[in-house]
Scaffold this motif. Structure first.
Motif, PDB file in Angstrom:
ATOM      1  N   SER A   1       0.835  -1.207   0.000  1.00 49.11           N
ATOM      2  CA  SER A   1       0.000   0.000   0.000  1.00 49.11           C
ATOM      3  C   SER A   1       0.866   1.253   0.000  1.00 49.11           C
ATOM      4  N   CYS A   2       1.936   1.246   0.784  1.00 52.05           N
ATOM      5  CA  CYS A   2       2.855   2.392   0.800  1.00 52.05           C
ATOM      6  C   CYS A   2       3.470   2.615  -0.579  1.00 52.05           C
ATOM      7  N   ILE A   3       3.878   1.536  -1.222  1.00 49.42           N
ATOM      8  CA  ILE A   3       4.517   1.655  -2.532  1.00 49.42           C
ATOM      9  C   ILE A   3       3.501   2.091  -3.586  1.00 49.42           C
ATOM     10  N   GLY A   4       2.330   1.473  -3.564  1.00 50.65           N
ATOM     11  CA  GLY A   4       1.316   1.774  -4.578  1.00 50.65           C
ATOM     12  C   GLY A   4       0.807   3.205  -4.538  1.00 50.65           C
ATOM     13  N   THR A   5       0.746   3.794  -3.345  1.00 47.47           N
ATOM     14  CA  THR A   5       0.233   5.166  -3.256  1.00 47.47           C
ATOM     15  C   THR A   5       1.265   6.212  -3.642  1.00 47.47           C
ATOM     16  N   THR A   6       2.508   5.817  -3.803  1.00 43.50           N
ATOM     17  CA  THR A   6       3.533   6.804  -4.144  1.00 43.50           C
ATOM     18  C   THR A   6       4.146   6.620  -5.523  1.00 43.50           C
TER      19      THR A   6
END
Length: 162
Positions: free
Chosen positions: A48-53
């Protein structure tokens, strides 16, 4: 909200990549209930951290006139990576250790790339494309600063008791 705690999207994404590696190491080393539940939960948070950035970064790195083409190439590359990693994981499935080690190595490669981006753009990233590449007109940059300051002052005025 979490990105504002880290004060930089690059640092937030680096945290996500580190968390991905930790999740795979967790699944490799912890046995039983905590290994089978804790690892996937950490993995979900890190993805989720990677996908949102990752998708907003691309718009800041390439010119606006080729953004559509860039998103198409990004999507195709992502799908190719998912396909190839699944194929390689199928070959490595005979050993849980080799499979998790493969994913930890991929996380390490991602972390290396993030350190390159941090070195190139710094913690103050993201900025607009024009600010990064120096193509913005000086008057335009000054106007954007003044507009931002006026917006902040207006918000402070609205928050103050009257």
């Amino acid at each position: 909200y979490l990105i504002s705690i880290f004060e930089s999207q690059l640092v937030f994404m680096t945290f996500g990549i580190i968390l991905t590696g930790v999740a795979h190491i967790w699944m490799l080393s912890v046995k039983g209930f905590f290994g089978s539940v804790g690892g996937p939960v950490l993995l979900a948070l890190s993805y989720s951290c990677i996908g949102t950035t990752i998708w907003p970064f691309a718009a800041l790195i390439v010119p606006e006139k080729i953004a559509g083409r860039m998103y198409g190439v990004m999507y195709s590359t992502q799908q190719l990576g998912l396909t190839l990693c699944a194929k390689i994981a199928g070959y490595l499935a005979f050993s849980w250790f080799y499979l998790e080690a493969f994913y930890v190595i991929l996380s390490g490669c991602g972390l290396f790339i993030m350190f390159i981006l941090l070195g190139k753009y710094g913690r103050s990233f993201p900025k607009s494309y024009d600010e990064i590449h120096g193509t913005a007109d000086v008057d335009e940059m000054e106007r954007m600063k003044n507009q931002k300051n006026a917006t902040e002052e207006g918000e402070q005025f609205l928050d103050s008791p009257q």
